[in-house]
Motif scaffolding. Structure first.
Motif, short mmCIF file in Angstrom:
data_model
loop_
_atom_site.label_atom_id
_atom_site.label_comp_id
_atom_site.label_asym_id
_atom_site.label_seq_id
_atom_site.Cartn_x
_atom_site.Cartn_y
_atom_site.Cartn_z
N GLY A 13 0.98 -1.26 -0.19
CA GLY A 13 0.03 -0.07 0.10
C GLY A 13 0.86 1.24 -0.07
O GLY A 13 1.98 1.27 0.04
N ASP A 14 0.13 2.25 -0.32
CA ASP A 14 0.94 3.59 -0.10
C ASP A 14 1.79 3.96 1.06
O ASP A 14 2.92 4.57 1.10
N THR A 15 1.21 3.65 2.28
CA THR A 15 1.85 3.78 3.47
C THR A 15 3.01 2.99 3.42
O THR A 15 4.29 3.44 3.83
N ALA A 16 3.05 1.67 3.12
CA ALA A 16 4.57 0.74 3.07
C ALA A 16 5.21 1.39 2.24
O ALA A 16 6.43 1.42 2.37
N LEU A 17 4.71 1.88 0.99
CA LEU A 17 5.69 2.44 0.06
C LEU A 17 6.50 3.66 0.61
O LEU A 17 7.80 3.87 0.36
N ALA A 18 5.76 4.65 1.29
CA ALA A 18 6.38 5.62 1.76
C ALA A 18 7.43 5.14 2.82
O ALA A 18 8.43 5.76 2.89
N ALA A 19 6.95 4.18 3.51
CA ALA A 19 8.09 3.87 4.59
C ALA A 19 9.16 3.23 4.24
O ALA A 19 10.27 3.19 4.67
N ILE A 20 9.01 2.33 2.97
CA ILE A 20 10.20 1.85 2.15
C ILE A 20 11.11 2.76 1.63
O ILE A 20 12.39 2.84 1.94
N ALA A 21 10.46 3.85 1.35
CA ALA A 21 11.36 5.02 0.64
C ALA A 21 12.34 5.60 1.80
O ALA A 21 13.42 5.91 1.81
N GLY A 22 11.82 5.97 3.03
CA GLY A 22 12.25 6.42 4.06
C GLY A 22 13.29 5.33 4.68
O GLY A 22 14.35 6.07 5.06
N ALA A 23 12.92 4.24 4.73
CA ALA A 23 13.95 3.23 5.11
C ALA A 23 15.15 3.24 4.37
O ALA A 23 16.42 3.25 4.85
N VAL A 24 15.26 3.28 2.98
CA VAL A 24 16.28 3.31 2.13
C VAL A 24 17.04 4.46 2.32
O VAL A 24 18.29 4.56 2.38
N HIS A 25 16.46 5.69 2.34
CA HIS A 25 17.18 6.80 2.49
C HIS A 25 17.83 6.81 3.96
O HIS A 25 18.94 7.48 3.80
N ALA A 26 17.12 6.45 4.70
CA ALA A 26 17.87 6.39 6.20
C ALA A 26 19.22 5.63 6.27
O ALA A 26 20.13 5.88 6.75
N ALA A 27 19.02 4.31 5.61
CA ALA A 27 20.25 3.37 5.46
C ALA A 27 21.19 4.06 4.64
O ALA A 27 22.45 3.89 4.84
N LEU A 28 21.04 4.89 3.65
CA LEU A 28 22.15 5.59 2.69
C LEU A 28 22.85 6.90 3.68
O LEU A 28 23.87 6.80 3.85
N VAL A 29 21.92 7.55 4.38
CA VAL A 29 22.63 8.34 5.36
C VAL A 29 23.49 7.84 6.27
O VAL A 29 24.62 8.21 6.72
N GLU A 30 22.88 6.68 7.14
CA GLU A 30 23.79 6.12 8.15
C GLU A 30 24.87 5.19 7.64
O GLU A 30 25.99 5.39 8.31
N ALA A 31 24.64 4.53 6.51
CA ALA A 31 25.77 3.50 6.08
C ALA A 31 26.65 4.15 4.84
O ALA A 31 27.75 4.10 4.98
N VAL A 32 26.28 5.18 4.16
CA VAL A 32 27.03 5.66 3.07
C VAL A 32 27.30 7.43 3.39
O VAL A 32 28.09 7.85 2.75
N HIS A 33 26.78 7.72 4.59
CA HIS A 33 27.15 8.99 5.01
C HIS A 33 26.63 10.12 3.95
O HIS A 33 27.52 11.21 3.92
N ILE A 34 25.53 10.08 3.48
CA ILE A 34 24.92 10.92 2.53
C ILE A 34 24.52 12.05 3.50
O ILE A 34 23.96 11.76 4.57
N PRO A 35 24.29 13.24 3.06
CA PRO A 35 23.67 14.27 3.76
C PRO A 35 22.09 14.07 3.99
O PRO A 35 21.45 13.26 2.89
#
Lengths: 131, 131, 131
Positions: A13-35
């Motif tokens: 659903g749309d809520t899950a999709l938004a949560a997935i997008a947020g999770a992927v971004h958070a992982a990039l910030v934490e592990a790849v150190h993007i702003p």
């Protein structure tokens, strides 16, 4: 920028999709150190007929696959890439209930001069100052 | 070929989208010197929930973002890439009213043998003649 | 994995699209020697206004274009790539009635550590065992 393209089965659903997008971004910030504000993502939902994903390849049992394509500048080493895969799987499970088996990731690399974030200039590779 | 994929917010109408696609192509012809009939473009409109774009990253104020992804053969230098970004921003503003802040571009490079334009052959890297 | 993205004009029906996807996969198995269960494909149909394709570039007459984008690990030589183009054109014609002139292919390469097939690990570049 990384540029992120997320393709998910339409069972999400749309809520899950938004949560997935947020999770992927958070992982990039934490592990790849993007702003934290370096977020550019395209999200798409498709039925199984338009998003074909083998359910067993490499003995991983996929049920509701999510594919994450990331374009980023070259320079991250394998350790950092592996850390990103692990953290994305953790956060997508915690934040959106995605089974870790279902989260697939592919990276593509380019160079600093391959990005323009607006205004017609290459912000990561600006023109050398004239003498 | 460059292959061009344009993703725009759904606030753009079909006429604006067509003008954006034309502007990007004209900028490639002018700045990258591709042939005028070397035009292959995929265009997509998405709502803000499916096309997430930070509104302030690098202090550029984005309102109705347009993302242009270009795949092209390696070999263009940074000067040519910068000229393309600048010309695309100019032409998209003139032809389609796109704010320069809203036009983002990312390039990906490959090689001559990575292209087939039809007929099952690699037109840029044909098979060597047999002796 | 190769990751395959197929974009076709909306004149193709769902049966034809499925046959095209199958033909592209079979050509990868035959010519590039990927495992038969290594199948990950995204398929999209678009009208001519959203999938612009020059009808004559390089003197190839395109009518109902199909574009196949393949991301795969670097390492395949030009001979293998040419064999893939040829076999894909043959199988798409035989299996789905696609004119060979209409089948375009573009490849993008990355490396072993750029893939995660699930479970948060890099299956092609696993973490070295600790001593």
């Amino acid at each position: 920028m990384p540029l992120v393209r997320i393709t998910a089965r339409d069972s999400y659903g749309d809520t899950a999709l938004a949560a997935i997008a947020g999770a992927v971004h958070a992982a990039l910030v934490e592990a790849v150190h993007i702003p934290a504000d370096d977020r550019f993502q395209i999200v798409q939902k498709l039925p199984a007929s338009m998003f074909i994903s083998d359910p067993h390849f490499l003995e991983i049992e996929r049920r509701e696959p999510v594919l994450v394509e990331v374009t980023l500048r070259a320079g991250r080493d394998d350790t950092m890439k592996r850390a990103f895969y692990q953290r994305a799987a953790e956060l997508a499970r915690e934040g959106a209930g995605v089974r870790p088996e279902d989260l697939m990731i592919v990276l593509r690399e380019n160079t600093s001069c391959d990005w323009s974030f607006g205004n017609g200039t290459a912000q990561y590779a600006p023109e050398p100052a004239s003498v």
